[in-house]
Design a protein around this motif. Sequence first.
Motif, PDB file in Angstrom:
ATOM      1  N   ASP A  28      -3.249  -1.470  -0.413  1.00 22.62           N
ATOM      2  CA  ASP A  28      -3.737  -1.042   0.895  1.00 22.62           C
ATOM      3  C   ASP A  28      -5.143  -1.586   1.148  1.00 22.62           C
ATOM      4  O   ASP A  28      -6.007  -1.592   0.263  1.00 22.62           O
ATOM      5  CB  ASP A  28      -3.773   0.484   0.974  1.00 22.62           C
ATOM      6  N   THR A  33      -8.591  -1.021  -2.254  1.00 19.13           N
ATOM      7  CA  THR A  33      -8.021   0.184  -2.852  1.00 19.13           C
ATOM      8  C   THR A  33      -7.077  -0.228  -3.974  1.00 19.13           C
ATOM      9  O   THR A  33      -6.797  -1.415  -4.171  1.00 19.13           O
ATOM     10  CB  THR A  33      -7.218   1.030  -1.840  1.00 19.13           C
ATOM     11  N   GLU A  37       0.540   2.631  -0.480  1.00 18.28           N
ATOM     12  CA  GLU A  37       1.194   3.439   0.547  1.00 18.28           C
ATOM     13  C   GLU A  37       1.798   2.560   1.640  1.00 18.28           C
ATOM     14  O   GLU A  37       2.855   2.868   2.188  1.00 18.28           O
ATOM     15  CB  GLU A  37       0.195   4.438   1.145  1.00 18.28           C
ATOM     16  N   TRP A 248       0.317  -2.473   4.953  1.00 22.31           N
ATOM     17  CA  TRP A 248      -0.554  -1.305   5.157  1.00 22.31           C
ATOM     18  C   TRP A 248      -0.996  -1.144   6.613  1.00 22.31           C
ATOM     19  O   TRP A 248      -1.429  -0.051   7.014  1.00 22.31           O
ATOM     20  CB  TRP A 248      -1.766  -1.363   4.224  1.00 22.31           C
ATOM     21  N   MET A 253      -3.829   4.437   7.633  1.00 24.05           N
ATOM     22  CA  MET A 253      -4.765   4.216   6.550  1.00 24.05           C
ATOM     23  C   MET A 253      -5.920   5.217   6.633  1.00 24.05           C
ATOM     24  O   MET A 253      -6.216   5.744   7.712  1.00 24.05           O
ATOM     25  CB  MET A 253      -5.332   2.788   6.619  1.00 24.05           C
ATOM     26  N   PRO A 254      -6.579   5.508   5.500  1.00 25.53           N
ATOM     27  CA  PRO A 254      -7.705   6.440   5.517  1.00 25.53           C
ATOM     28  C   PRO A 254      -8.801   5.965   6.478  1.00 25.53           C
ATOM     29  O   PRO A 254      -9.100   4.771   6.552  1.00 25.53           O
ATOM     30  CB  PRO A 254      -8.205   6.422   4.069  1.00 25.53           C
ATOM     31  N   GLN A 255      -9.364   6.899   7.190  1.00 27.57           N
ATOM     32  CA  GLN A 255     -10.488   6.608   8.074  1.00 27.57           C
ATOM     33  C   GLN A 255     -11.775   7.070   7.387  1.00 27.57           C
ATOM     34  O   GLN A 255     -11.827   8.131   6.790  1.00 27.57           O
ATOM     35  CB  GLN A 255     -10.325   7.331   9.411  1.00 27.57           C
ATOM     36  N   ILE A 258     -13.616   6.002   1.283  1.00 22.26           N
ATOM     37  CA  ILE A 258     -12.577   6.238   0.277  1.00 22.26           C
ATOM     38  C   ILE A 258     -13.285   6.415  -1.056  1.00 22.26           C
ATOM     39  O   ILE A 258     -13.940   5.492  -1.552  1.00 22.26           O
ATOM     40  CB  ILE A 258     -11.590   5.061   0.209  1.00 22.26           C
ATOM     41  N   ASP A 259     -13.181   7.592  -1.637  1.00 23.69           N
ATOM     42  CA  ASP A 259     -13.964   7.961  -2.813  1.00 23.69           C
ATOM     43  C   ASP A 259     -13.267   7.513  -4.095  1.00 23.69           C
ATOM     44  O   ASP A 259     -12.130   7.887  -4.367  1.00 23.69           O
ATOM     45  CB  ASP A 259     -14.158   9.483  -2.831  1.00 23.69           C
ATOM     46  N   THR A 266     -16.151   2.156   2.359  1.00 26.46           N
ATOM     47  CA  THR A 266     -15.940   2.454   3.771  1.00 26.46           C
ATOM     48  C   THR A 266     -15.621   1.156   4.511  1.00 26.46           C
ATOM     49  O   THR A 266     -16.533   0.355   4.766  1.00 26.46           O
ATOM     50  CB  THR A 266     -17.175   3.113   4.399  1.00 26.46           C
TER      51      THR A 266
END
Length: 307
Positions: A28, A33, A37, A248, A253-255, A258-259, A266
């Motif tokens: 992704d 990452t 997903e 992806w 996707m995460p906004q 991302i930790d 970011t």
Amino acid sequence: MTSKPGDTAATTAVSPFDIVFGFDMETDIGSYTTFYEGVRHGTQPLLDILAEHHIPATFYWTGHAAEHNPEMVRHVQQAGHEIGCHGLLHETLGDPIFPLPNNWPVLPSEVAGRLEEATRIIHSICGEYPVSFRCPRLWGSTQVVNVLESLGYVSDASLPLYFYGEPIVPYHPSSTDWTQQGDMKLVEIPNFCDLSAPSSDPYQRDRDQWPLFRTQSALALVEKANAFIDYVSVRGHRPVLCFYFHPWEFHPMPQGGIDFGECVVTPQPFIVENCGQYALEQFNALCELLKGQGARFITAKDLASEY
């Protein structure tokens, strides 16, 4: 019997231009990452749209993506699409175009081994050796095309026209300069852009096709494609438009950040903007618009066989 992509008259040889749809099957958000997903949830909706429009495509898998998603590799293959290669990991195999922090190119001495291993992994999963390739980020090189030729690849879709500007149609590269015409058996398929557009970016990235279909619309991307078609046609060539997408993009996707424990990554907002449903809607619209203009859809392998 279930029909396969490309079984209908949509792929007649009298079309005014050719389309190669390429999907880069990777983690992704590219290199940022460790997740899949998009591969796991974005691929099937894509296959549904391609089947609806009877469009064959080339899916370029990293060895790592294939190894961690073997059922999906085989599922894509069984749907009638070409299985290509995208390197071992989502790594810089060729010549970097612009700087990326903490993302160093693979050493030249490692390139051949990594491509051999990626090829082996994909063959072990789908039972066929991949013969079409694309470098991550479209960062190819003379070394890469020479390794590909030695491994039996017939096509490479790594050249970004937004940066190099030519050649504007598929060509056999030189073994001493992959951006020039030569006598290699491999066919290089450039990734199209709007070469007639003014640019305010030092690398001309604002001329490129990606990710316009989801940050704006399918119509905006078709306008850019038509500018390329005109640019090539007036120079006496048959246009070939090679597109690049990622699974992806077709799953949310995460906004924000991302930790990863030791750091938070970011992505720039446009990288993940409108991933998921809007992207799927616009991709479907893109297929309809291009079909309406008489495009012939063809895999990278089959296109190379015509050269």
